[in-house]
Design a protein around this motif. Structure first.
Motif, PDB file in Angstrom:
ATOM      1  N   VAL A   1      12.005  33.025 -75.170  1.00  0.00           N
ATOM      2  CA  VAL A   1      11.631  33.163 -73.516  1.00  0.00           C
ATOM      3  C   VAL A   1      13.113  32.869 -72.855  1.00  0.00           C
ATOM      4  N   MET A   2      13.576  33.711 -72.129  1.00  0.00           N
ATOM      5  CA  MET A   2      14.861  33.353 -71.297  1.00  0.00           C
ATOM      6  C   MET A   2      14.813  32.673 -70.085  1.00  0.00           C
ATOM      7  N   VAL A   3      15.292  31.754 -69.807  1.00  0.00           N
ATOM      8  CA  VAL A   3      15.370  30.740 -68.676  1.00  0.00           C
ATOM      9  C   VAL A   3      16.568  30.818 -67.914  1.00  0.00           C
ATOM     10  N   LYS A   4      16.223  31.254 -66.480  1.00  0.00           N
ATOM     11  CA  LYS A   4      17.585  31.498 -65.616  1.00  0.00           C
ATOM     12  C   LYS A   4      18.134  30.155 -65.062  1.00  0.00           C
ATOM     13  N   ALA A   5      19.360  29.917 -65.183  1.00  0.00           N
ATOM     14  CA  ALA A   5      20.018  28.750 -64.696  1.00  0.00           C
ATOM     15  C   ALA A   5      19.921  28.871 -63.039  1.00  0.00           C
TER      16      ALA A   5
END
Length: 87
Positions: free
Chosen positions: A82-86
């Protein structure tokens, strides 16, 4: 004249005793220096061994093998990531 000879003899004896004491002090300090250098060499050698051991134990391949074999871990599959945006 006899008195000056006695004073001179006493001064010579005191000087000689000072020289002997200084030599003995120098010898004992030299022995202590050699012991300290030997201990330094031994500790430096042990430090090198510990650094090598740490590098071996902390290698990525070893940590990965332990994670797979002992803990049953595996790399995540692409659908598990899962990619999490900063912010």
């Amino acid at each position: 004249m006899r008195r000056s000879t006695m004073i001179l003899a006493i001064l010579i004896m005191v000087t000689l005793m000072g020289i002997v004491a200084a030599r003995e002090n120098t010898r004992s300090q030299f022995i202590a220096l050699q012991e300290a250098q030997a201990k330094h060499f031994a500790l430096d050698n042990r430090w090198g061994q510990l650094q090598l051991e740490q590098a071996t134990l902390a290698s990525n391949a070893r940590v990965g093998n332990i994670a797979r074999q002992k803990l049953g871990l595996s790399a995540p599959k692409t659908n598990q990531i899962v990619m999490v945006k900063a912010p």
